[in-house]
Write an enzyme that holds these catalytic residues in place. Sequence first.
Site, mmCIF file in Angstrom:
data_model
loop_
_atom_site.group_PDB
_atom_site.id
_atom_site.type_symbol
_atom_site.label_atom_id
_atom_site.label_comp_id
_atom_site.label_asym_id
_atom_site.label_seq_id
_atom_site.Cartn_x
_atom_site.Cartn_y
_atom_site.Cartn_z
ATOM 1 N N ASP A 1 0.857 -1.185 0.000
ATOM 2 C CA ASP A 1 0.000 0.000 0.000
ATOM 3 C C ASP A 1 0.894 1.236 0.000
ATOM 4 O OD1 ASP A 1 -3.195 0.610 0.852
ATOM 5 O OD2 ASP A 1 -1.783 2.245 1.155
ATOM 6 N N GLY B 1 2.106 -0.097 -5.576
ATOM 7 C CA GLY B 1 1.738 -1.448 -5.962
ATOM 8 C C GLY B 1 2.068 -1.769 -7.402
ATOM 9 N N ASP C 1 -7.155 -4.415 -4.197
ATOM 10 C CA ASP C 1 -8.124 -3.737 -3.337
ATOM 11 C C ASP C 1 -7.847 -2.237 -3.388
ATOM 12 O OD1 ASP C 1 -10.054 -3.149 -1.436
ATOM 13 O OD2 ASP C 1 -8.744 -3.598 0.260
#
Length: 279
Positions: free
Chosen positions: A107, A138, A158
């Site tokens: 992240d 990422g 995500d």
Amino acid sequence: MSKKWFYEKHSPSTVYGYEVSPVYEEKTKFQHLQIADNEHFGRMLILDEVVQTTEKEEFIYHEMMSHLPIMALNRPVQSILIIGGGDGGILKQCLKHESLKRITMVDIDQRVIEISKEMLFFSDAFDDPRFELIVGDGAAYVAGEIAQSRKFDVIIVDSPDPIGPAKILFEMPFYQDIRKCLNDDGVMVRQAGVPVFQAPELKEAVERVARCFPKVEVYRGVVPVYGGDMAFVIASADGHSCKTPRTKFTGNYYNKPFHQAAFSLPTWWYDLTGLTMDE
């Protein structure tokens, strides 16, 4: 604590409103972060004026993003990569699978991770010995030699919607690199928004993922705080269908029959994506 109304715009002419008690707020290096409490949804994480997760219904999104791709793998999962997910919700669900040996989360925003650990509901997940945290980009991580040499059984993207620092996570080079990081029978999944508000996002995601993977499918889950019927794009590296779960697993939202039912789509989703309806 004084309350105020927070409004999230879902379309140019549509907003959702929440009466909230502000808890915390800061402008991180990458985005505007807010923590607030709502009488109905409980504690909320808000990034750039968009609700990311809520205490009451977080399990819906997080279970469908974790258990379904894990169960779609044709063998017990051993390694998972999460791109984004700094709040820890996906991480916590993945760790429920005992076969899992290592899980890496990448992240970009360390402050989201720190504030989530302090003020949200997944903090214990970050202490699991199987977990590796990488604070960074990422897209750069999956493009690198380390990730492509390690390989993963399941990769979960995500990310927020394609704005700001998350935009690169919706582009073709990213999906190509994801494929290189998967084991030969691996599975990837990403959220593709709520089509009633974000139809182009779903159409584009299917088209781009299909250029990199031999089998692409779409499933759905109802997440009220995101706007309703949400789309998830899932793909397998070896071309197997993800519609049938490998074995039984039951969460608060996810279960084996629901896994299979989630792939039944509205007609207009098939028309939008060009996917074929099962007769």
